[in-house]
Design an enzyme around this catalytic site. Structure first.
Site, PDB file in Angstrom:
ATOM      1  CG  HIS A  14      -2.063   0.935   1.118  1.00 11.07           C
ATOM      2  ND1 HIS A  14      -1.910   2.306   1.128  1.00 11.07           N
ATOM      3  CD2 HIS A  14      -3.397   0.719   0.992  1.00 11.07           C
ATOM      4  CE1 HIS A  14      -3.087   2.879   1.020  1.00 11.07           C
ATOM      5  NE2 HIS A  14      -4.011   1.940   0.926  1.00 11.07           N
ATOM      6  NE  ARG A  16      -3.469   7.288  -1.889  1.00 12.21           N
ATOM      7  CZ  ARG A  16      -3.425   6.181  -2.581  1.00 12.21           C
ATOM      8  NH1 ARG A  16      -3.313   6.225  -3.902  1.00 12.21           N
ATOM      9  NH2 ARG A  16      -3.516   5.016  -1.987  1.00 12.21           N
TER      10      ARG A  16
END
Length: 541
Positions: free
Chosen positions: A319, A339
């Site tokens: 990740h 995000r």
């Protein structure tokens, strides 16, 4: 706030460019750029981290060194103390693993009238499921469709995925959401009562359903309550250390070991489901991990020795946004939802260098390149990282957005003296998900008759890279399927004498090839950090 003077100087550059970055659109990479980036900088492309499997169904193929070492190790079974003629537990369906996939399987198997025994080496619910933050994908809104979801999943997996597994995943996605809602899962809603959904990296539509930033915990709590409501036997702090077969070579139970006392018992079952999760706690290539304490690849090891093939075992998901600083949060996950809400990824100069909604493997490789090759990372004692600009969220969505959409994240950082409403956070890739795993068909069946698998321990669904939100969906769709199929099959199975001959033959093959790891046993069960991050002492390396 205790960022260093050098960090604060970099933060000042981020703040100076924030208004400009608000209106700047970072272009997406084309296929050639992505392929080159992944080859040069993604950890999966660094073959020094791989080794060759010498025996079993994947003989001659590569896998991470840490996994290969476990596949080449001796089993844990104390043979002189095991009496296979006497079963301590007898059940229709034995489920190994107490996370989301195991719980979903147990619920469905019980609903079909099967006698179920669920064993878990920690507590029911202690799993990667409860740590999942961002959301669960499903194409259940107007303007979206399972076809679009299918294309996103295949593209995200670099078109290596098993098409039939993906088809089942996306077609049954809307039903999975409805099943969870009926169970009481409280997904976020708009003011008119419709589902609130957002984008994830690599998605063409807003289909990410979430419960703030603790979606996995919300789902797991509901699953756990439902398991407890049904007449399901549960053995906690109990690990499966070997699959048992019967005289016909079918899966027929497991050797179970009490984690605290190390006393072993025999569980006989008509069918077996593996839902043991991932392998992040093996810390491939020395990376930190966002995984829970029990993610040590147990299911891969015991199923492989029983004759189940692995697929995509050489690919892991790192990740891109694991916490680098504060150090006490090192490796902890910062959900991709950050995000999707508008946070940028910026280098030490405050410059964006990758579209924040590229797929995870692309963003991971871009961050590693920015730090290692371009030298534009922010230095810390644990290495260099890049900024994830949380304050941009409130620039785009208004004051209060962080506390509204990311309450758990806000509290986690505030406890460590960082106010994410005011400053960006340093991140670097963390080992997050096992893309590959056990080979299954669309009924969750493995190559060993009566042995099923579901959830992160399986491979093929996500290809070489998983999109955000598809792990929770995979867990529900295939967890339910495994429970249903195992329950139906159990009605047609008779008990036969038990055997561990497959284990003895496997170990003999290792001895014949000279690759038996004599100084360790597997499965690992739990990491031992007395000997460093990998849980393996220097003398054992």
């Amino acid at each position: 706030m205790y960022y260093t003077k050098e960090m604060m100087a970099s933060v000042a550059r981020v703040e100076a460019l924030r208004e400009k970055n608000l209106h700047r659109e970072q272009k997406r990479m084309d296929a050639d750029e992505i392929n080159q980036l992944l080859r040069d900088f993604h950890p999966d492309g660094l073959r020094f981290g791989m080794d060759t499997i010498t025996v079993g169904p994947n003989r001659g193929e590569i896998a991470p060194k840490e996994l290969v070492r476990l596949l080449h190790a001796k089993g844990r079974v104390p043979r002189e103390k095991i009496d296979l003629s006497h079963a301590d537990f007898i059940t229709d369906v034995l489920i190994i693993g107490g996370g989301g996939a195991g719980a979903a399987a147990a619920i469905e198997a019980s609903r079909l009238g099967a006698k179920v025994l669920l064993v878990t080496k920690l507590r029911l619910g202690d799993s990667n499921t409860i740590m999942a933050e961002g959301g669960i994908q499903a194409a259940d809104k107007e303007g979206d469709s399972p076809i679009l979801h299918y294309l996103d999943v295949m593209g995200g997996g670099h078109f290596c995925n098993d098409p039939q597994l993906v088809r089942k995943l996306v077609m049954e996605g809307p039903e999975a959401i409805a099943w969870l809602c009926d169970m009481g899962v409280m997904f976020d809603k708009e003011a008119d009562g419709t589902m609130a959904t957002t984008h994830g990296g690599g998605t063409s539509c807003q289909r990410m359903h979430s419960a703030a930033d603790y979606t996995g915990a919300e789902i797991m709590h509901s699953l756990r309550d439902e398991v407890l409501f049904h007449d399901i036997a549960i053995e906690e702090f109990t690990a499966a250390i070997e699959i048992l077969k019967d005289a016909k070579g079918r899966a027929a139970g497991a050797i179970l070991m009490d984690i605290e006392t190390e006393v072993c018992k025999v569980a006989q079952a008509k069918t077996v489901i593996l839902a043991t999760g991932g392998s992040g706690r093996l810390h491939f290539q020395g990376f930190p991990t966002s995984n829970h304490y029990g993610a040590t690849a147990d299911g891969l090891v015991i199923a492989y020795r029983a004759g189940v093939s692995l697929v995509f075992q050489d690919t892991m998901q790192y990740h891109p946004t694991g916490v680098l600083f504060p150090e006490q949060l090192y490796g902890a996950l910062v959900t991709e939802k950050v995000r999707s809400l508008g946070a940028n990824i910026l280098n030490a100069e405050g410059e964006p260098f990758v579209n924040p909604l590229e797929t995870r493997d692309v963003v991971t490789a871009a961050i590693i390149r920015e730090c290692k090759e371009r030298g534009k990372g922010v230095c810390t004692r644990l290495g260099s990282g890049v900024w994830l600009d949380f304050p941009m969220i409130e620039k785009k969505r208004g004051a209060g957005a962080i506390e509204k959409y990311l309450p758990a994240m806000f509290r986690m950082f505030r406890k460590n003296k960082v106010d994410i409403r005011q400053v960006p956070v340093l991140v670097y890739p963390t080992l997050h998900y096992q893309n590959g795993g056990l080979k299954i068909d669309t009924n969750c069946a493995t190559e060993v008759e009566n042995l099923y698998a579901a959830g992160e321990t399986t491979g093929g669904i996500h290809g070489r890279n998983r999109l955000m939100g598809n792990s929770l969906l995979d867990m529900i769709v295939y967890g339910r399927c495994a429970g249903q199929e195992a329950a139906r099959k159990s009605k047609k199975v008779d008990f036969l004498p038990l055997t561990l001959d497959h284990l003895f033959n496997y170990e003999r093959s290792l001895e014949d090839t000279g690759t038996l790891e004599r100084d360790i046993v597997s499965p690992m069960l739990l990491p031992d950090y007395r000997f460093g991050r990998s849980g393996v002492s220097e003398s054992e390396k």
